[in-house]
Design a protein around this motif. Structure first.
Motif, PDB file in Angstrom:
ATOM      1  N   ASP A 212      31.898  37.002  34.400  1.00 14.45           N
ATOM      2  CA  ASP A 212      30.906  36.293  33.574  1.00 14.45           C
ATOM      3  C   ASP A 212      31.472  35.002  33.003  1.00 14.45           C
ATOM      4  O   ASP A 212      31.139  34.598  31.865  1.00 14.45           O
ATOM      5  CB  ASP A 212      30.399  37.188  32.433  1.00 14.45           C
ATOM      6  CG  ASP A 212      29.723  38.461  32.955  1.00 14.45           C
ATOM      7  OD1 ASP A 212      29.071  38.376  34.020  1.00 14.45           O
ATOM      8  OD2 ASP A 212      29.866  39.516  32.323  1.00 14.45           O
ATOM      9  N   GLY A 213      32.365  34.353  33.758  1.00 13.82           N
ATOM     10  CA  GLY A 213      32.905  33.068  33.341  1.00 13.82           C
ATOM     11  C   GLY A 213      34.034  33.149  32.342  1.00 13.82           C
ATOM     12  O   GLY A 213      34.555  32.118  31.912  1.00 13.82           O
ATOM     13  N   LYS A 214      34.431  34.340  31.929  1.00 11.35           N
ATOM     14  CA  LYS A 214      35.497  34.499  30.940  1.00 11.35           C
ATOM     15  C   LYS A 214      36.847  34.679  31.630  1.00 11.35           C
ATOM     16  O   LYS A 214      36.912  35.140  32.769  1.00 11.35           O
ATOM     17  CB  LYS A 214      35.201  35.716  30.048  1.00 11.35           C
ATOM     18  CG  LYS A 214      33.921  35.589  29.226  1.00 11.35           C
ATOM     19  CD  LYS A 214      33.681  36.819  28.381  1.00 11.35           C
ATOM     20  CE  LYS A 214      33.372  38.031  29.236  1.00 11.35           C
ATOM     21  NZ  LYS A 214      33.035  39.221  28.413  1.00 11.35           N
ATOM     22  N   PRO A 215      37.965  34.312  30.948  1.00 10.75           N
ATOM     23  CA  PRO A 215      39.294  34.527  31.530  1.00 10.75           C
ATOM     24  C   PRO A 215      39.498  36.003  31.880  1.00 10.75           C
ATOM     25  O   PRO A 215      38.947  36.896  31.233  1.00 10.75           O
ATOM     26  CB  PRO A 215      40.243  34.066  30.418  1.00 10.75           C
ATOM     27  CG  PRO A 215      39.441  33.082  29.625  1.00 10.75           C
ATOM     28  CD  PRO A 215      38.038  33.615  29.648  1.00 10.75           C
ATOM     29  N   ILE A 216      40.306  36.230  32.883  1.00 12.82           N
ATOM     30  CA  ILE A 216      40.517  37.582  33.403  1.00 12.82           C
ATOM     31  C   ILE A 216      41.901  38.084  32.994  1.00 12.82           C
ATOM     32  O   ILE A 216      42.912  37.398  33.197  1.00 12.82           O
ATOM     33  CB  ILE A 216      40.378  37.590  34.937  1.00 12.82           C
ATOM     34  CG1 ILE A 216      38.962  37.150  35.328  1.00 12.82           C
ATOM     35  CG2 ILE A 216      40.704  38.960  35.516  1.00 12.82           C
ATOM     36  CD1 ILE A 216      38.774  36.953  36.808  1.00 12.82           C
ATOM     37  N   ARG A 217      41.949  39.259  32.414  1.00 16.11           N
ATOM     38  CA  ARG A 217      43.228  39.814  31.997  1.00 16.11           C
ATOM     39  C   ARG A 217      44.076  40.231  33.199  1.00 16.11           C
ATOM     40  O   ARG A 217      43.557  40.685  34.221  1.00 16.11           O
ATOM     41  CB  ARG A 217      43.019  41.024  31.090  1.00 16.11           C
ATOM     42  CG  ARG A 217      42.626  40.657  29.664  1.00 16.11           C
ATOM     43  CD  ARG A 217      42.523  41.897  28.788  1.00 16.11           C
ATOM     44  NE  ARG A 217      42.233  41.533  27.387  1.00 16.11           N
ATOM     45  CZ  ARG A 217      42.074  42.413  26.415  1.00 16.11           C
ATOM     46  NH1 ARG A 217      42.175  43.718  26.688  1.00 16.11           N
ATOM     47  NH2 ARG A 217      41.819  42.008  25.188  1.00 16.11           N
ATOM     48  N   LEU A 218      45.398  40.098  33.022  1.00 14.96           N
ATOM     49  CA  LEU A 218      46.353  40.566  34.019  1.00 14.96           C
ATOM     50  C   LEU A 218      46.631  42.038  33.748  1.00 14.96           C
ATOM     51  O   LEU A 218      46.960  42.419  32.607  1.00 14.96           O
ATOM     52  CB  LEU A 218      47.666  39.773  33.956  1.00 14.96           C
ATOM     53  CG  LEU A 218      47.686  38.396  34.646  1.00 14.96           C
ATOM     54  CD1 LEU A 218      46.750  37.417  33.965  1.00 14.96           C
ATOM     55  CD2 LEU A 218      49.109  37.847  34.668  1.00 14.96           C
ATOM     56  N   MET A 219      46.512  42.888  34.776  1.00 16.81           N
ATOM     57  CA  MET A 219      46.671  44.331  34.620  1.00 16.81           C
ATOM     58  C   MET A 219      47.836  44.823  35.483  1.00 16.81           C
ATOM     59  O   MET A 219      48.065  44.358  36.595  1.00 16.81           O
ATOM     60  CB  MET A 219      45.387  45.058  35.052  1.00 16.81           C
ATOM     61  CG  MET A 219      44.110  44.470  34.462  1.00 16.81           C
ATOM     62  SD  MET A 219      43.938  44.737  32.687  1.00 16.81           S
ATOM     63  CE  MET A 219      43.390  46.437  32.675  1.00 16.81           C
ATOM     64  N   ARG A 220      48.590  45.775  34.926  1.00 17.37           N
ATOM     65  CA  ARG A 220      49.679  46.382  35.701  1.00 17.37           C
ATOM     66  C   ARG A 220      49.097  47.095  36.920  1.00 17.37           C
ATOM     67  O   ARG A 220      48.047  47.738  36.837  1.00 17.37           O
ATOM     68  CB  ARG A 220      50.453  47.398  34.859  1.00 17.37           C
ATOM     69  CG  ARG A 220      51.216  46.824  33.687  1.00 17.37           C
ATOM     70  CD  ARG A 220      51.884  47.953  32.902  1.00 17.37           C
ATOM     71  NE  ARG A 220      52.640  47.468  31.751  1.00 17.37           N
ATOM     72  CZ  ARG A 220      52.121  47.204  30.567  1.00 17.37           C
ATOM     73  NH1 ARG A 220      50.816  47.381  30.373  1.00 17.37           N
ATOM     74  NH2 ARG A 220      52.863  46.780  29.570  1.00 17.37           N
ATOM     75  N   ASP A 221      49.833  47.005  38.030  1.00 20.35           N
ATOM     76  CA  ASP A 221      49.439  47.715  39.242  1.00 20.35           C
ATOM     77  C   ASP A 221      50.446  48.842  39.493  1.00 20.35           C
ATOM     78  O   ASP A 221      51.666  48.572  39.543  1.00 20.35           O
ATOM     79  CB  ASP A 221      49.430  46.737  40.428  1.00 20.35           C
ATOM     80  CG  ASP A 221      48.986  47.377  41.720  1.00 20.35           C
ATOM     81  OD1 ASP A 221      48.187  48.330  41.661  1.00 20.35           O
ATOM     82  OD2 ASP A 221      49.442  46.919  42.792  1.00 20.35           O
ATOM     83  N   PRO A 222      50.033  50.103  39.593  1.00 22.17           N
ATOM     84  CA  PRO A 222      48.647  50.561  39.767  1.00 22.17           C
ATOM     85  C   PRO A 222      48.005  51.136  38.501  1.00 22.17           C
ATOM     86  O   PRO A 222      46.906  51.681  38.559  1.00 22.17           O
ATOM     87  CB  PRO A 222      48.811  51.669  40.812  1.00 22.17           C
ATOM     88  CG  PRO A 222      50.129  52.294  40.453  1.00 22.17           C
ATOM     89  CD  PRO A 222      50.999  51.184  39.941  1.00 22.17           C
ATOM     90  N   VAL A 351      46.134  36.366  30.272  1.00 20.08           N
ATOM     91  CA  VAL A 351      44.878  36.207  31.005  1.00 20.08           C
ATOM     92  C   VAL A 351      45.009  35.013  31.962  1.00 20.08           C
ATOM     93  O   VAL A 351      45.860  34.141  31.778  1.00 20.08           O
ATOM     94  CB  VAL A 351      43.684  35.970  30.050  1.00 20.08           C
ATOM     95  CG1 VAL A 351      43.451  37.182  29.164  1.00 20.08           C
ATOM     96  CG2 VAL A 351      43.897  34.713  29.207  1.00 20.08           C
ATOM     97  N   ALA A 352      44.135  35.013  32.952  1.00 16.29           N
ATOM     98  CA  ALA A 352      44.055  33.905  33.904  1.00 16.29           C
ATOM     99  C   ALA A 352      42.757  33.152  33.651  1.00 16.29           C
ATOM    100  O   ALA A 352      41.672  33.712  33.864  1.00 16.29           O
ATOM    101  CB  ALA A 352      44.101  34.421  35.338  1.00 16.29           C
ATOM    102  N   PRO A 353      42.817  31.893  33.185  1.00 20.75           N
ATOM    103  CA  PRO A 353      41.590  31.149  32.877  1.00 20.75           C
ATOM    104  C   PRO A 353      40.897  30.604  34.124  1.00 20.75           C
ATOM    105  O   PRO A 353      39.759  30.137  34.053  1.00 20.75           O
ATOM    106  CB  PRO A 353      42.095  30.004  31.991  1.00 20.75           C
ATOM    107  CG  PRO A 353      43.509  29.791  32.437  1.00 20.75           C
ATOM    108  CD  PRO A 353      44.031  31.142  32.832  1.00 20.75           C
TER     109      PRO A 353
END
Length: 369
Positions: A212-222, A351-353
């Protein structure tokens, strides 16, 4: 000299008594011009049914042509299936599980086509081609003009012995089978060249439009848990996925392709070691994120050397220098790893903008650099 005196033999003199014959003291295989084994000769020639019975020869010809004809049918099945079977069609294959219908049909039809050509050729050779035993004596490697002319004549005689000129049914069916069999190979090359949807290669789910146009958080994998900046210590490494991947998982969508394109490796080093200003600006206090997909052939670049600040691809040893914006310093890769711009949100999470500004993964000709 008395009877008990002896003399030393002269150098090179034979120790064999003069009265002895060479054959009495030497093995047979050391005696010149004497065969070690008796030549057993050739076994009696056994005639085949097709050699004496024209009806048997005609029957063999029809059998060979039938195999070549069935090969053509199998090839046509491949060509039709390539276009007619939907790419998403699947079925249950016993012993394997769920399989793509097109892959199974294409593999089986192509295998049957080349198998029938092979057994047809073998049956042709065993029933109709020349079956005369021949002996070739050893000779000097350098051939005389007469010998070369004889070799050409032998090849011509061999071609004639196949009876291909006398068996037009075999000639035309073999030509048809081999000619059609070349089409699937060319079809796969031409069909795989395009059209290419370059947009799919350039776009990943790191793009804010998937959030929705907002920055995306970085999440640990897995684990898929968010990462705070203070959790990334100097020298540490995190394998990262975007938060938007969880939405795909919750909706039950096939995420393998999106996950492969979105894989990221996150690490932290002394900011003063980073020599490229853009790399500093796109990171946070020395914490930087790069695509984990090698720009050579797409392997996962998951090996980080803390002391040298190098990222290594385990497949072909391409090496990227994190201090120089992941520039290639060794190996077959020709482009740096794309960097993902990161910041910290109000809650302290990374986050990734924006998404990647260049395509990730291996090179292709439409790629802009």
């Amino acid at each position: 000299m008395n009877d008990h005196e002896t003399t030393e033999p002269a150098p090179g003199a034979s120790l064999v008594p003069a009265s002895s014959h060479e054959s009495d003291v030497l093995p047979a295989y050391l005696i010149p011009d004497q065969d070690r084994f008796e030549n057993p000769g050739l076994p009696p020639h056994v005639h085949r049914a097709a050699d004496d019975d024209p009806a048997a020869a005609k029957r063999a010809e029809r059998q060979v042509a039938t195999m070549f004809g069935l090969s053509m049918v199998a090839t046509l099945v491949f060509l039709v299936s390539y276009f007619a079977i939907p790419d998403e069609a699947t079925f249950f294959f016993p012993g394997i599980g769920l399989a793509k219908t097109q892959n199974v049909v294409l593999g089986l039809s192509l295998g049957v086509a080349i198998f029938l050509i092979g057994i047809g050729a073998v049956h042709w050779a065993k029933t109709l081609m020349s079956d005369v035993e021949m002996v070739e004596e050893r000779h000097e490697q350098a051939s005389t003009p007469e010998q070369r002319a004889k070799a050409v004549a032998t090849v011509s005689e061999g071609v004639a012995s196949t009876q291909i000129s006398r068996r037009p049914l075999i000639k035309y069916s073999l030509g048809g089978a081999l000619g059609l069999f070349a089409l699937p190979l060319g079809l796969q090359v031409v069909g795989s060249l395009g059209p290419v949807n370059v947009g799919e290669l350039k776009e990943t789910i790191w793009d804010p439009k998937y959030n929705d146009g907002k920055p995306i958080r970085l999440m640990r994998d897995p684990e898929m848990t968010p990462i705070r900046l203070e959790e990334v210590t100097n020298g540490s490494v995190f394998h990262v996925m975007p938060e938007t991947l969880q939405k795909y998982l919750d909706e039950g969508k096939d995420v393998l392709e999106e996950k492969a394109k979105a894989a990221v490796i996150l690490m932290r080093l002394d900011p003063d070691l980073i020599t490229v200003q853009k790399a500093k600006d796109w990171g946070v206090d020395g914490t930087v994120a790069y695509s984990k997909i090698c720009t050579h052939v797409g392997c996962a670049v998951g090996l980080y050397e803390q002391t040298t600040h190098h990222l290594l691809c385990p497949c072909h040893q391409s090496t990227f220098d994190v201090t120089e914006d992941c520039k290639v310093i060794f190996g077959p890769a020709r482009r740096p790893l794309p960097q993902l711009k990161i910041t910290v949100d109000d809650a302290g999470y990374l986050v990734a903008p924006q998404g990647f500004l260049e395509p990730v993964g291996p090179s292709f000709w439409e790629r802009a650099r």
